[in-house]
Design a protein around this motif. Structure first.
Motif, PDB file in Angstrom:
ATOM      1  N   GLN A  95     -13.766  -5.347  13.116  1.00 10.50           N
ATOM      2  CA  GLN A  95     -14.528  -4.333  13.992  1.00 10.50           C
ATOM      3  C   GLN A  95     -13.659  -4.029  15.123  1.00 10.50           C
ATOM      4  OE1 GLN A  95     -17.478  -2.976  13.169  1.00 10.50           O
ATOM      5  NE2 GLN A  95     -17.010  -4.020  11.283  1.00 10.50           N
ATOM      6  N   PHE A  96     -12.578  -4.979  15.552  1.00 12.97           N
ATOM      7  CA  PHE A  96     -11.748  -4.684  16.551  1.00 12.97           C
ATOM      8  C   PHE A  96     -10.379  -4.912  16.370  1.00 12.97           C
ATOM      9  CE2 PHE A  96     -16.009  -4.674  18.211  1.00 12.97           C
ATOM     10  CZ  PHE A  96     -16.062  -3.741  19.130  1.00 12.97           C
ATOM     11  N   TRP A  97      -9.397  -4.240  16.780  1.00 16.68           N
ATOM     12  CA  TRP A  97      -8.036  -4.626  16.706  1.00 16.68           C
ATOM     13  C   TRP A  97      -7.426  -4.823  18.236  1.00 16.68           C
ATOM     14  CZ3 TRP A  97      -4.986  -1.287  19.157  1.00 16.68           C
ATOM     15  CH2 TRP A  97      -5.405   0.143  19.381  1.00 16.68           C
ATOM     16  N   VAL A  98      -6.263  -5.640  18.196  1.00 16.52           N
ATOM     17  CA  VAL A  98      -5.811  -5.785  19.639  1.00 16.52           C
ATOM     18  C   VAL A  98      -4.303  -5.709  19.353  1.00 16.52           C
ATOM     19  CG1 VAL A  98      -5.553  -7.523  21.384  1.00 16.52           C
ATOM     20  CG2 VAL A  98      -7.775  -7.297  20.236  1.00 16.52           C
ATOM     21  N   TRP A  99      -3.428  -4.995  20.352  1.00 21.60           N
ATOM     22  CA  TRP A  99      -1.994  -4.938  20.354  1.00 21.60           C
ATOM     23  C   TRP A  99      -1.451  -5.870  21.515  1.00 21.60           C
ATOM     24  CZ3 TRP A  99       2.062  -3.830  17.797  1.00 21.60           C
ATOM     25  CH2 TRP A  99       3.453  -3.264  18.556  1.00 21.60           C
ATOM     26  N   GLY A 100      -0.525  -6.524  21.617  1.00 15.45           N
ATOM     27  CA  GLY A 100      -0.248  -7.201  22.887  1.00 15.45           C
ATOM     28  C   GLY A 100       1.146  -8.226  22.410  1.00 15.45           C
ATOM     29  N   THR A 101       1.450  -8.951  23.460  1.00 16.57           N
ATOM     30  CA  THR A 101       2.717  -9.619  23.250  1.00 16.57           C
ATOM     31  C   THR A 101       2.476 -11.212  23.389  1.00 16.57           C
ATOM     32  OG1 THR A 101       3.922  -8.020  24.453  1.00 16.57           O
ATOM     33  CG2 THR A 101       4.960 -10.087  24.260  1.00 16.57           C
ATOM     34  N   GLU A 102       3.132 -11.898  22.261  1.00 15.17           N
ATOM     35  CA  GLU A 102       3.050 -13.236  22.181  1.00 15.17           C
ATOM     36  C   GLU A 102       4.395 -13.729  22.191  1.00 15.17           C
ATOM     37  OE1 GLU A 102      -0.581 -16.351  20.211  1.00 15.17           O
ATOM     38  OE2 GLU A 102       1.015 -15.216  18.860  1.00 15.17           O
ATOM     39  N   GLU A 103       4.520 -14.672  22.877  1.00 12.50           N
ATOM     40  CA  GLU A 103       5.848 -15.597  22.700  1.00 12.50           C
ATOM     41  C   GLU A 103       7.028 -14.376  22.467  1.00 12.50           C
ATOM     42  OE1 GLU A 103       5.565 -18.070  19.454  1.00 12.50           O
ATOM     43  OE2 GLU A 103       4.118 -19.326  20.514  1.00 12.50           O
ATOM     44  N   GLY A 104       7.055 -13.253  23.318  1.00 12.43           N
ATOM     45  CA  GLY A 104       7.968 -12.218  23.521  1.00 12.43           C
ATOM     46  C   GLY A 104       7.981 -11.355  22.187  1.00 12.43           C
ATOM     47  N   GLU A 105       6.997 -11.401  21.175  1.00 11.71           N
ATOM     48  CA  GLU A 105       6.929 -10.404  20.124  1.00 11.71           C
ATOM     49  C   GLU A 105       5.600  -9.782  20.237  1.00 11.71           C
ATOM     50  OE1 GLU A 105       9.008 -12.620  16.354  1.00 11.71           O
ATOM     51  OE2 GLU A 105       7.378 -13.769  17.256  1.00 11.71           O
TER      52      GLU A 105
END
Length: 171
Positions: free
Chosen positions: A81-91
């Motif tokens: 139902q939802f997507w998220v775009w972001g950074t985790e551990e530099g990726e």
């Protein structure tokens, strides 16, 4: 004149109902797990790294090269139902959610609903669609239950696990 006006009005109304990409993206918004993480086989859509416990066959996240990948995979997952775009551990990564109970402000994060995707987005086929024929598809050949090399009955000198169980395009 009247029919031309009606056509313009219809086009406007239809456009108003569709989410406009990229304006539909929610900037500085993250949807945390909150019990609504969607664990799915992301490997079949091209996910290879950055998955939960390094298992892309059962994950709610993966490393992606562009934000569009998040929207396309969410659109392809029936439960998403939802997507998220972001950074985790530099990726840069995508995450997938079945609801937005974990919605909160988050500097640098971008989120979207299932309907927030690039124009013309279609449901992605799992694996390489060039490999599949009657009785031979992703579920019959590539599911995790067949082990790390898939179902041996599917492979010959032309078709193999690596060629068929991963899409041709990278996410």
């Amino acid at each position: 004149m009247y029919s031309a006006h009606l056509s313009l009005l219809s086009a406007f109304l239809l456009g108003a109902n569709a989410q406009d990409w990229p304006a539909c993206q929610e900037q500085n918004t993250v949807v945390r797990n909150a019990g609504q993480a969607l664990f799915a086989n992301l490997q079949g859509y091209g996910a290879t790294i950055g998955c939960f416990i390094d298992d892309c066959m059962s994950s709610d996240k993966f490393v992606a090269s562009e934000i569009e990948s998040c929207a396309k995979v969410c659109y392809s997952l029936p439960e998403c139902q939802f997507w998220v775009w972001g950074t985790e551990e530099g990726e840069q990564k995508c995450w997938f959610r079945t609801g937005d109970s974990g919605r909160e402000a988050g500097e640098g994060w971008v989120s979207g609903s299932k309907g927030c995707h690039p124009p013309g987005t279609q449901v992605m086929a799992m694996g390489n669609s060039e490999c599949w024929a009657e009785s031979f598809g992703y579920p019959e050949c590539c599911e995790a239950k067949y082990g790390p090399n898939g179902n041996a009955q599917c492979w010959d000198g032309v078709y193999n696990y690596d060629r068929c169980c991963f899409p041709k395009e990278e996410l």
